[in-house]
Every structure is written in C-alpha cells, then in structure tokens.
Design a protein around this motif. Structure first.
Motif, PDB file in Angstrom:
ATOM      1  N   ARG A  17      19.190 -22.013 -84.741  1.00  0.00           N
ATOM      2  CA  ARG A  17      20.029 -21.808 -85.917  1.00  0.00           C
ATOM      3  C   ARG A  17      21.478 -21.562 -85.524  1.00  0.00           C
ATOM      4  N   ILE A  21      25.580 -23.927 -85.692  1.00  0.00           N
ATOM      5  CA  ILE A  21      26.930 -23.574 -86.156  1.00  0.00           C
ATOM      6  C   ILE A  21      27.876 -23.349 -84.974  1.00  0.00           C
ATOM      7  N   GLU A 357      29.296 -14.618 -84.482  1.00  0.00           N
ATOM      8  CA  GLU A 357      30.071 -15.368 -85.465  1.00  0.00           C
ATOM      9  C   GLU A 357      30.632 -16.651 -84.850  1.00  0.00           C
ATOM     10  N   ALA A 376      32.991 -19.237 -97.696  1.00  0.00           N
ATOM     11  CA  ALA A 376      31.606 -19.702 -97.756  1.00  0.00           C
ATOM     12  C   ALA A 376      30.883 -19.454 -96.435  1.00  0.00           C
ATOM     13  N   PHE A 377      31.542 -19.779 -95.321  1.00  0.00           N
ATOM     14  CA  PHE A 377      30.903 -19.614 -94.010  1.00  0.00           C
ATOM     15  C   PHE A 377      30.719 -18.138 -93.667  1.00  0.00           C
ATOM     16  N   GLU A 379      30.158 -15.747 -95.744  1.00  0.00           N
ATOM     17  CA  GLU A 379      29.042 -15.242 -96.536  1.00  0.00           C
ATOM     18  C   GLU A 379      27.706 -15.783 -96.037  1.00  0.00           C
ATOM     19  N   GLU A 380      27.670 -17.047 -95.651  1.00  0.00           N
ATOM     20  CA  GLU A 380      26.433 -17.616 -95.107  1.00  0.00           C
ATOM     21  C   GLU A 380      26.041 -16.929 -93.802  1.00  0.00           C
ATOM     22  N   GLN A 381      27.029 -16.457 -93.071  1.00  0.00           N
ATOM     23  CA  GLN A 381      26.765 -15.779 -91.798  1.00  0.00           C
ATOM     24  C   GLN A 381      25.876 -14.555 -91.988  1.00  0.00           C
ATOM     25  N   LYS A 382      25.956 -13.947 -93.146  1.00  0.00           N
ATOM     26  CA  LYS A 382      25.220 -12.708 -93.392  1.00  0.00           C
ATOM     27  C   LYS A 382      23.710 -12.908 -93.452  1.00  0.00           C
ATOM     28  N   SER A 383      23.263 -14.131 -93.651  1.00  0.00           N
ATOM     29  CA  SER A 383      21.820 -14.390 -93.700  1.00  0.00           C
ATOM     30  C   SER A 383      21.311 -15.096 -92.453  1.00  0.00           C
ATOM     31  N   MET A 384      22.147 -15.199 -91.416  1.00  0.00           N
ATOM     32  CA  MET A 384      21.696 -15.775 -90.149  1.00  0.00           C
ATOM     33  C   MET A 384      20.711 -14.813 -89.472  1.00  0.00           C
TER      34      MET A 384
END
Length: 427
Positions: A17, A21, A357, A376-377, A379-384
């Motif tokens: 995952r 990124i 990050e 957006a990125f 915020e998406e980082q918080k669910s990695m």
C-alpha cells in the motif's frame, strides 16, 4: 510471540500500500530506529527527587494523584525505568533532573558535583543509553518567593548561578562519558502572581545571571545548553520573567538551543507552528512533548492532532538532525510505568506516521498550487495501514505488540510496586 505470521502478513500488505504512494517503509523504519527519545525520570517518583530534605514540591509545579508504588530511591527508579524501556521499541535516552543525585547526607544545590551522579552514569553505560540533564530551580527554600536567577538579592542569585554552573559541568562529564552531547536544559520558574510594576528589571537580571552561568566555554561535543520559556505557572499567573520572547532572543543572540514545551504557551498556540520559524534563527531545538489540558498540566502524551503535527513538521522540514525530542509529563493518578509507556510509545508512533507520509509529493502539489490534491492526499493518508507497520516494528524490537505491554506492567505492579506501600524506604 504467537502472532508473528499474522503480523508479518499484515506488514507485507502495508508495504504494498505504501509503495503505491511512493513511500519506502523500510527506510522509514531505519530512520525511526535512529531517533532516541529522551524519557524524563520525574514521571517515576512525582518530581520528588532524592535530596531527602523534606522540602515539598513547589515553585509552580504540582503533581496530582496518589497511585501506589512511587519510586523512593534511585535504585527503585532505575528498576522502574528498565521495566519501562523494555516495553518501548528502540534505544532511547534518560532526562535527569539535578535533584535526582545520590547524596550521602545533605548537599545543597550549589555544591553538587559529578560524584553525585556517577551511579547514574554507570547505570546508563550498563544499559547502553545516554543521559540528558536539567538544573533544578524549584522545591528549595531559596526559591520559595518565586524568584531565583532574577532575584533582587544578589546572594540568592549567586547561589542559583553556582547551581547552574555546577550542572553544566555535570552534564559535560555525562556527555564525555557517553560519547555524545548531554542536553542541559534550563527552566527557571521566576515570576509574579500579580502584575509587576517593572517587567524589564527582572529580565535584565535573568539575562545577566545566565550569561555568568554560560561564561565557561565547555566542549559542545560533551554538552549543549538549552533554555526553556513559559507563558505562566502556578504562582506566576500574571508574569513570567523567562517568556517566549525573552528566551527566543536570548537563544538567538547567545547561540543556545531553544526548548519549546507543548504546555508552555497559550491554549490556542501550538509548538508545531513554531518549529520552522525558530529554526531559521537558532542552531537547534529541544522539544518537551507534553499535553496541556486547559493549562500547563503536563498530562500523559496521547495521539492528538498536535502530537502528529509536531512530528510532521520535524519530518517535512528535514529537521531530525536539529531537533532533540524529550518528554515532560507527570501523572500520579495512574501506574507510573504505564504512563511512561503510553506517552513514549505514542511519541514514537506519531513520528512513524510522519515518516510514512509521501512528503515529496505533498510538497510538490503545494508548490504547483494544487491545494485540492494536497488536502485530498493528506486526508487519505489517515486511513493508510500505519498500525501494521507499527506492530511489525514493535515485534522486531522485541517489545510487546498492541495491548500486551499492559500485562507486563500489571505483573510488575503485582511483584514489585505493590510491596513498596508496605514499608517506607530508608533515607
């Protein structure tokens, strides 16, 4: 550890995952392992120390709670620290205050020397950890009126100047022994409960006292001087001599390390916002990571937005080589070893989250003005899958994974801490 296969499988999926990124997980873990958090000794005994004078905690400090099992001797405190370190991944440091020396009879603070801390130096070497240090400008008869280095009485000022000078030489000996600089942090609680008629004169006296303390040029490979500001304290609600502006100017003009404490500012201020600006003008920063609740109450560090922001600022700015991370909290309402473990593990977790990050990509989007993608990125980082990486890191460092560390604390409480409440240690 029974969950090795599950932890390994989750970690491999997490690597995929993060690779998607552009994040190198192994590199992040290597960096994390190289960072030593300076764990504060005073959580283990409620800032009592070992001077055995009967002097109660004061000068703007307060510890609440009476959980059983407080360390009463240096040997008990070291035993507790060893237990805490065994539950915290990585190799870390110990932050020691001057009132924790091992004294054979009464030794006043202007007379302390390296010999009173040799036991700590020897223990640290046996544990392969390094020491940091702090003069103790509180809980002393010559601090009872709320002034020390800024005191109008030159004799009292001289006493505290001598204490600071002695502490610098102790810190230098520690650094020389361990082969890396001992950070020696000066926090001075001086201030007034009500509004003063002259704000400038005490600050001129404080600056003069500090200049005298720092007059000796000590080897910077052995010790580095840090100065710590504060907005207000108990008994100094209206005026603190060593304000942020005072110490920022002092650190810049004298090339000292500036210490930022997470609880020492107005509740609407955050030290994460001060890191990049202060590092433009001072050589290095020391952080006292803490958690203020409405005031500088030094609660156990939890995974707050501010904790994450502090670590993000350090990593995003590539400041790990200029920022020393220490802890400063004291909670006597819960098991003290658990407090150390929770606060330190959270600090390391937050640093790992920052290291995972896609910093370069976030900064590229910002430079290109694509603030939509930046948000957006982030915020998406918080669910990695950060948790899978953290569990793997703990297992590879041979410390308990998940909540298992609490079982170890409870066993230690049953076998060691519970017996301390039966008979007081001899002094």
């Amino acid at each position: 550890m029974g969950h090795s296969s599950a932890i390994e499988a989750a970690f491999r999926l997490a690597i995929e995952r993060y690779q998607s990124i552009g994040v190198d997980v192994q590199s992040a873990l290597e960096t994390l392992a190289s960072v030593a958090i300076s764990v504060h000794c005073w959580q283990g005994d409620d800032v009592a120390g070992f001077e055995n004078t009967g002097e109660t905690l004061g000068s703007g400090l307060a510890v609440t709670g009476n959980y059983p099992g407080r360390a009463r001797t240096a040997d008990e405190l070291r035993e507790d620290l060893e237990q805490a370190y065994s539950l915290i991944p990585g190799k870390h440091r110990l932050n020691l205050h001057a009132l924790y020396g091992e004294f054979d009879g009464y030794v006043d603070r202007d007379q302390i020397g390296v010999e009173h801390f040799q036991g700590w130096i020897d223990w640290a070497a046996s544990q392969s950890l390094s020491l940091d240090f702090n003069p103790s400008y509180f809980s002393h008869p010559k601090a009872n009126d709320g002034l020390t280095l800024a005191h109008p009485d030159s004799g009292i000022r001289e006493f505290w100047i001598d204490h600071g000078s002695a502490c610098r030489h102790i810190a230098s000996a520690m650094g020389k022994s361990q082969g890396n600089p001992c950070i020696n942090n000066f926090w001075v609680p001086d201030g007034y409960k009500d509004s003063p008629a002259d704000r400038g004169l005490p600050r001129r006296r404080l600056a003069d006292s500090l200049d005298k303390i720092f007059a000796d040029q000590l080897d910077p490979t052995h010790t580095l001087d840090a100065v710590e500001c504060k907005l207000f304290g108990i008994g100094s609600e209206s005026y603190v001599v060593g304000s942020h502006e005072f110490y920022l100017g002092y650190a810049i003009s004298r090339e000292k390390v500036l210490c930022l404490d997470a609880g020492h500012f107005h509740p609407t201020e955050q030290i994460s916002d001060k890191i990049s600006s202060t590092l433009m003008y001072v050589p290095e920063l020391l952080l006292h990571v803490s958690r203020g609740v409405r005031w500088d109450s030094d609660h156990v560090v939890t995974m707050t937005d501010e904790l994450q922001a502090i670590m993000q600022e350090i990593v995003r700015g590539n400041h790990l080589n200029r920022v020393h991370i220490g802890l400063d909290f004291f909670d006597a309402s819960i098991n003290r070893i658990a407090a150390w473990t929770i606060g330190t593990r959270n600090t390391i977790k937050a640093l790992l989250m920052a290291l995972l990050e896609p910093t370069a990509e976030l900064q590229r989007l910002e430079a290109e003005g694509d603030f939509t993608a930046r948000l957006a990125f982030m915020e998406e980082q918080k669910s990695m899958p950060f948790g899978a990486v953290w569990d793997y890191y703990c297992e590879t460092k041979s410390v308990p994974v998940g909540r298992a560390w609490l079982d170890e604390v409870r066993r230690y409480e049953s076998s060691v801490l519970s017996h301390r409440t039966q008979v007081e240690a001899s002094v």
